[in-house]
Design an enzyme around this catalytic site. Structure first.
Site, PDB file in Angstrom:
ATOM      1  N   SER A 143     -36.544  27.425  -4.586  1.00 34.21           N
ATOM      2  CA  SER A 143     -37.356  28.492  -5.173  1.00 34.21           C
ATOM      3  C   SER A 143     -38.111  29.323  -4.158  1.00 34.21           C
ATOM      4  CB  SER A 143     -38.340  27.909  -6.184  1.00 34.21           C
ATOM      5  OG  SER A 143     -37.637  27.631  -7.372  1.00 34.21           O
ATOM      6  N   LYS A 189     -37.178  32.919  -4.273  1.00 38.71           N
ATOM      7  CA  LYS A 189     -37.488  33.804  -5.401  1.00 38.71           C
ATOM      8  C   LYS A 189     -38.352  35.013  -4.997  1.00 38.71           C
ATOM      9  CE  LYS A 189     -36.680  30.382  -8.976  1.00 38.71           C
ATOM     10  NZ  LYS A 189     -37.062  28.998  -9.301  1.00 38.71           N
ATOM     11  N   TYR A 191     -27.825  33.252  -8.803  1.00 41.41           N
ATOM     12  CA  TYR A 191     -29.103  32.526  -8.732  1.00 41.41           C
ATOM     13  C   TYR A 191     -28.921  31.221  -7.970  1.00 41.41           C
ATOM     14  CZ  TYR A 191     -32.772  29.340 -10.069  1.00 41.41           C
ATOM     15  OH  TYR A 191     -33.779  28.411 -10.017  1.00 41.41           O
ATOM     16  N   TYR A 234     -46.177  27.210  -9.265  1.00 44.04           N
ATOM     17  CA  TYR A 234     -45.940  26.714 -10.640  1.00 44.04           C
ATOM     18  C   TYR A 234     -47.271  26.384 -11.312  1.00 44.04           C
ATOM     19  CZ  TYR A 234     -41.391  26.514  -8.545  1.00 44.04           C
ATOM     20  OH  TYR A 234     -40.252  26.864  -7.875  1.00 44.04           O
ATOM     21  N   VAL A 284     -38.144  22.989  -4.571  1.00 50.58           N
ATOM     22  CA  VAL A 284     -37.916  21.551  -4.795  1.00 50.58           C
ATOM     23  C   VAL A 284     -37.243  20.879  -3.599  1.00 50.58           C
ATOM     24  CG1 VAL A 284     -37.872  21.511  -7.303  1.00 50.58           C
ATOM     25  CG2 VAL A 284     -35.788  22.098  -6.054  1.00 50.58           C
TER      26      VAL A 284
HETATM   27  N1  LIG Z   1     -38.564  24.844  -8.047  1.00 55.78           N
HETATM   28  C1  LIG Z   1     -37.347  24.978  -7.532  1.00 55.78           C
HETATM   29  O1  LIG Z   1     -37.150  25.037  -6.336  1.00 55.78           O
HETATM   30  C2  LIG Z   1     -36.208  25.019  -8.536  1.00 55.78           C
HETATM   31  C3  LIG Z   1     -34.952  25.632  -7.990  1.00 55.78           C
HETATM   32  C4  LIG Z   1     -33.702  24.958  -8.456  1.00 55.78           C
HETATM   33  N2  LIG Z   1     -32.544  25.654  -7.917  1.00 55.78           N
HETATM   34  C5  LIG Z   1     -33.608  24.961  -9.992  1.00 55.78           C
HETATM   35  O2  LIG Z   1     -33.098  25.918 -10.483  1.00 55.78           O
HETATM   36  O3  LIG Z   1     -34.061  24.075 -10.647  1.00 55.78           O
END
Ligand SMILES: NC(=O)CC[C@H](N)C(=O)O
Length: 590
Positions: A219, A222, A347, A399, A417
């Site tokens: 993420s 993003k 994505y 988050y 993550v």
């Molecule tokens: N918080 C994250 O890094 C989530 C990204 C991971 N690719 C997902 O879609 O769950």
């Protein structure tokens, strides 16, 4: 990158790569870090860092950095600063001095200098005389000069880096948290991995630990995809489809806001939606390649890769994201004719882009620098897009920990993550931390701890700039101090005296060189009128005596409270060699 933008923005389509040299000379002369658009007259009074007026440049010995008013003088000053007894610069010493101010050998701005040094070393020469030195560095003298004149955003960079290292080690003992395993490939990373890297808006770099090991952005990508979308489409178009509110829920929650949009672009639903907006008319391979190019530009061409293993591993288990994509489709969130599977693939591919802490720090620094990569000078993201990106990182980046993070750390950040945290100190630096073990909110345990240590030590918190804030270190100032309510002048002056006199007493030429680079007055005295030269003479530190006389232009006949000059100290304490040097200086001055 910006060449592809529609004419949405005016006056930003400029390469920031290099100011015309004449403008750069101007910024050498201003005592403030260079704004080349505001030329200052070198012969007017300069204001020193603590607000004292110094006499005009013509009466200050040419050895002081703020008296430099031409590139040859600057080259001369740097050469004298670094040269040894034999009047030559050891190449190893030159590399060490560059690293101390945060300039790395692979810095693209030093390409010519490094190529010249490599050629020299191939011809088995490890020392630079004045002529060779000039040939070697002339292409990059402005950057190197600014570095050694401490005109970069973090003037005491090596001291700052040692604080960073202490914070890094304090996080090693953080053993809790769990490595993400819902994506099988992520579960294969060791929980002991821990790296930190930083890059300032002047391209000063530092790293420690597993900072050169590749990991996937997840993420952390993003905000970068969002910045690309806003740079290319404008914020009004993007926010027709995605909100700007924190969701207060987990990053992959199946939920929409009251306008039937994903809450924001920093959670999965918003990021999937964004993928349908960027270059929908192009082939999928070109659409992915486009984002990869943007990320490489933001990283100054440092490491940016792609982990197909991660992509395939996540695609095989991404049930939640498939559900999210169909939920968005069911609620007509996508633009018409969107190819759902293509958006989802893009994505997952974006999440599988590999970086290292070192390249991630450059990307974060590009955001800190308003969209211009500090190492290449290339405009990667539009400044307006960067402003929106940092705002959403600040409010939504962590988050459902975002509120606490904004409260405790007070800086824009984005977690992933895989264990990454991309932190931005606007107009100062970018930091990339990485350690796989995550807490219950999906944020890296060690990374979080590091961010909290950082803002409890340095005044980086968004609201640390309030008047009468508590005492913290301000690494943007020459002396790492800001004191509550006290005049900065006293603190920095007494700190300078301590720094210089102790360095002379200890015979520490490297520390004295750093003081010179910081533009300190090397003739500064304590309350007894004792100078660094007095102390070095009394202790018999020949190297220091020579450095002060020959490199710093310090006067040999300054008297202390008792009318003693440094020669008297050398005689009294029986240092024959020091005595001889000072006698010679006396004779030469007639
Ligand atoms: N918080 C994250 O890094 C989530 C990204 C991971 N690719 C997902 O879609 O769950």
């Amino acid at each position: 990158m910006h060449r592809l933008w529609p004419a949405l923005y005016h006056g930003v389509q400029r390469q920031y790569r290099f100011f015309p040299v004449c403008q750069q000379i101007t910024c050498l002369m201003s005592s403030k870090p260079g704004d080349p658009t505001k030329p200052s007259d070198p012969l007017t009074k300069n204001e020193t860092e603590n607000g004292e007026d110094t006499v005009s440049a013509t009466s200050v010995p040419p050895s002081r950095p703020n008296a430099i008013s031409s590139l040859p003088q600057l080259e001369d000053w740097v050469f004298r600063l670094l040269s040894n007894q034999q009047g030559r610069v050891p190449v190893s010493e030159f590399h060490k001095a560059l690293r101390e101010v945060g300039l790395w050998e692979n810095d693209p701005r030093l390409r010519e200098t490094m190529a010249n040094l490599r050629k020299l070393q191939e011809s088995h020469s490890s020392f630079l005389d004045r002529e060779t030195f000039s040939k070697c560095i002339t292409e990059n003298i402005v950057l190197i000069g600014r570095a050694f004149q401490s005109k970069f955003v973090i003037p005491k960079f090596s001291e700052f880096s040692s604080y960073i290292d202490k914070m890094y080690w304090s996080c090693v003992s953080q053993k809790n948290g769990k490595v993400a395993d819902y994506i099988p490939q992520l579960a294969r990373f060791s929980p002991d991995l821990w790296g930190v890297a930083l890059c300032t808006v002047d391209g000063q770099r530092h790293s420690i630990g597993d900072s050169d090991k590749p990991f996937c952005l997840q993420s952390c990508v993003k905000p970068l995809v969002y910045a690309t979308a806003v740079s290319e489409l404008g914020d009004k178009t993007v926010h027709k489809y995605v909100g700007t509110e924190p969701s207060g829920r987990s990053f992959n929650e199946i939920a929409l806001n009251k306008y039937n949009q994903p809450f924001n672009p920093m959670i999965n639903s918003g990021a999937i939606l964004l993928c349908s907006l960027i270059k929908p008319e192009d082939h999928q391979s070109d659409r992915f390649d486009h984002i990869l190019k943007v990320l490489k530009a933001a990283a100054g061409d440092d490491f940016v890769g792609f982990s197909n293993t991660t992509f395939l591993s996540e695609k095989a288990t991404s049930y939640r994201n498939f559900a999210l994509a169909y939920y968005l489709k069911e609620n007509q969130c996508f633009p018409p004719k969107t190819d759902l599977m293509e958006a989802l693939d893009l994505y997952l591919q974006h999440c599988s882009v590999d970086i290292t802490c070192e390249s991630g720090a450059i990307i974060a620094a590009t955001l800190a620098n308003g969209g211009v990569c500090p190492l290449t000078g290339e405009l990667v993201f539009h400044p307006d897009a960067v402003q929106h990106t940092l705002s959403l990182m600040h409010s939504c980046g962590m988050y459902d920990y975002s509120g606490q993070f904004a409260f405790q750390v007070g800086l824009p950040a984005k977690s992933g993550v895989s264990g990454g945290i991309m932190l931005v100190v606007p107009s100062v630096m970018g930091i990339m931390c990485w350690s796989p073990p995550l807490d219950s909110t999906g944020n890296s345990v060690r990374g979080l701890h590091f961010c909290k240590e950082l803002v409890s030590t340095f005044n980086f918190h968004h609201y640390d700039n309030l008047k009468y804030k508590s005492k913290k270190l301000d690494p943007r100032r020459h002396s790492l101090y800001t004191m509550r309510g006290r005049s900065f002048r006293d603190e920095s002056r007494s700190q300078q005296i301590i720094d210089i006199l102790f360095a002379a007493y200890n015979g520490d030429v490297t520390a004295l060189r750093r003081c010179v680079m910081l533009g300190m007055d090397m003739e500064v005295t304590d309350y007894d009128g004792r100078t660094a030269l007095h102390l070095a003479a009394a202790e018999g530190h020949v190297q220091v005596v020579r450095f002060l006389l020959e490199k710093c232009g310090v006067r040999h006949d300054l008297q202390d409270r008792w009318g003693q000059v440094p020669l008297d100290d050398a005689v009294r304490f029986g240092h024959k060699e020091t005595e001889e040097i000072l006698r010679k200086a006396q004779e030469q001055s007639g």
